[in-house]
Design an enzyme around this catalytic site. Sequence first.
Site, PDB file in Angstrom:
ATOM      1  N   LYS A 141      22.423  -1.194 -11.135  1.00 35.84           N
ATOM      2  CA  LYS A 141      21.277  -1.974 -10.642  1.00 35.84           C
ATOM      3  C   LYS A 141      21.750  -3.118  -9.739  1.00 35.84           C
ATOM      4  O   LYS A 141      21.205  -3.342  -8.659  1.00 35.84           O
ATOM      5  CB  LYS A 141      20.516  -2.605 -11.821  1.00 35.84           C
ATOM      6  N   ASN A 176      29.428  -1.035 -24.689  1.00 41.81           N
ATOM      7  CA  ASN A 176      29.807  -2.383 -24.261  1.00 41.81           C
ATOM      8  C   ASN A 176      31.076  -2.815 -24.990  1.00 41.81           C
ATOM      9  O   ASN A 176      31.221  -2.596 -26.197  1.00 41.81           O
ATOM     10  CB  ASN A 176      28.661  -3.357 -24.577  1.00 41.81           C
ATOM     11  N   SER A 216      18.195 -11.512 -19.932  1.00 39.49           N
ATOM     12  CA  SER A 216      19.624 -11.213 -19.725  1.00 39.49           C
ATOM     13  C   SER A 216      19.825 -10.395 -18.444  1.00 39.49           C
ATOM     14  O   SER A 216      20.746 -10.651 -17.671  1.00 39.49           O
ATOM     15  CB  SER A 216      20.228 -10.519 -20.943  1.00 39.49           C
ATOM     16  N   CYS A 259      30.940 -12.632 -22.631  1.00 39.52           N
ATOM     17  CA  CYS A 259      31.790 -11.613 -21.988  1.00 39.52           C
ATOM     18  C   CYS A 259      32.652 -12.188 -20.870  1.00 39.52           C
ATOM     19  O   CYS A 259      33.624 -11.566 -20.447  1.00 39.52           O
ATOM     20  CB  CYS A 259      30.932 -10.481 -21.435  1.00 39.52           C
ATOM     21  N   HIS A 262      30.887  -6.249 -14.616  1.00 44.46           N
ATOM     22  CA  HIS A 262      30.728  -6.255 -16.072  1.00 44.46           C
ATOM     23  C   HIS A 262      29.700  -5.164 -16.413  1.00 44.46           C
ATOM     24  O   HIS A 262      28.686  -5.027 -15.729  1.00 44.46           O
ATOM     25  CB  HIS A 262      30.238  -7.630 -16.531  1.00 44.46           C
ATOM     26  N   ASP A 273      12.755  10.307 -26.158  1.00 48.23           N
ATOM     27  CA  ASP A 273      13.480  11.130 -25.189  1.00 48.23           C
ATOM     28  C   ASP A 273      14.879  10.534 -24.988  1.00 48.23           C
ATOM     29  O   ASP A 273      15.012   9.362 -24.630  1.00 48.23           O
ATOM     30  CB  ASP A 273      12.681  11.112 -23.869  1.00 48.23           C
ATOM     31  N   GLU A 278      34.444 -12.531 -28.167  1.00 47.46           N
ATOM     32  CA  GLU A 278      33.239 -13.134 -28.732  1.00 47.46           C
ATOM     33  C   GLU A 278      32.961 -12.508 -30.099  1.00 47.46           C
ATOM     34  O   GLU A 278      31.875 -12.644 -30.641  1.00 47.46           O
ATOM     35  CB  GLU A 278      32.048 -13.053 -27.785  1.00 47.46           C
ATOM     36  N   THR A 336      23.301  -0.161 -27.045  1.00 47.31           N
ATOM     37  CA  THR A 336      24.332  -0.718 -26.142  1.00 47.31           C
ATOM     38  C   THR A 336      25.499  -1.302 -26.942  1.00 47.31           C
ATOM     39  O   THR A 336      26.201  -2.181 -26.469  1.00 47.31           O
ATOM     40  CB  THR A 336      23.740  -1.784 -25.189  1.00 47.31           C
TER      41      THR A 336
END
Length: 393
Positions: A247, A277, A206, A116, A238, A34, A84, A157
């Site tokens: 979140k 990202n 993470s 990052c 970030h 989905d 990075e 991502t």
Amino acid sequence: MDIGTTPVGIVDFELATSHFVFDLAHLAAQQGIDVNKYHVGLRQERFSMPALDEDAVTVGAAAASRLLARTGTEQIRTLIFATESSVDQSKSAGTFLHTLLQLPQHIRVFETKQACYAGTAALQLALALVARNPRERVLVIMSDIARYERNTAGEPTQGAGAAALIVGANPNILEISPISGVWTGNVHDFWRPNDRSTPLVNGALSLETYLRSFTACWNDYREQGGAEASDIDYFVHHQPFTKMAVKAHERFVRTHKLENGSEMIEPSLRYTPIIGNSYTASMYVGLASLLHSSNALAGKRVGLFSYGSGATAEFFTAQIVPGYEKFLHAADFQQQLHSRVPLTFEEYVALHDAHERTGLTDYENPQVTCAPFRFAGVREGVRQYEARTNEEA
Ligand code: CAA
């Protein structure tokens, strides 16, 4: 002793992204899942992907060249390149940028690394240099290609983007407070050993470390004399994927019983869902999204949370300077986003594989990008960068 008596911060900035864009609906269809896992679960729709003749240097140079066309190079005595997606273990990729951008010889150039967080490390160093000598300006370029192995949880991502900032005294856009909350822990949540082109990731760790370090930074920020939560108007986090920032913010809003929680963060979340990202640049892409969202932000206080896996994090605040809206160029960046060339699933797979060039020494890249600079290939072990001429357009 008073700290931070000269106002320092962001004088001007620019963003850039890559040539291609890939729609996560194609990935979900191939995986037979989905698409709302991506659209709702991660809040990601698309991600930018570089052509073979693009890398972190060319994308960073694209952002910086547009910036320097406005500001000139006078007063710039330092270039800090944060990435990075490093292209050399020894030589700073900033030296390539130094040539492409035709910067003066009397300038210090170096690269910063802490995942990052390296972009914020560069910004904080720049602010310190400018506070010491307000006649100098620092060019900070943050640029990354977020590339994960195919068929791993990180694949949706991915992304690519750059931010270039002129840091100086009496800034036009953002005045940055000297008070910061910082945190470091030796954590293996996301890292890229020297022999790998893609990172190793412990996804759950993470997320947990990101959230834990935000609380730790906030507590340290308050102990250092920082503002109360209710005195901050907007938050920019970030954004490894958009839902991560949401979140962290939702938890913060509950803890501090803040009203209008989503209004404080939503303006910063307009670009990452369609870029993906951009590692070191990500928080600054979020900041641009906020600044581009309204012409009525003068005087507002913004809380900025920067996280770099491994892990180091920092929370600091900044105030939007009256008249900032005259220095924004939102339409140019939005045009870049619209101009990206979409990839089919098959083209995406072929390009992802083609970027894996471990073991190759010398090669020539096809001319694809429409950006001002391109990565032409490697000759006798030396990376070849060049300005793309108009005739090639
Ligand atoms: N409809 C709506 N939502 C759905 C759904 C559906 N059909 N199916 C799943 N979801 C939701 C899940 O419930 C979940 O949401 P919650 O976390 O709110 O419960 C969300 O979609 C993601 O689902 P999963 O947790 O099952 O996803 P996953 O395990 O496959 O991968 C990930 C998620 C671990 C973040 C992975 O993308 C990844 O490893 N990314 C790279 C690491 C990363 O970005 N980490 C962030 C912190 S580290 C950092 O910030 C530094 C950096 O830049 C890398």
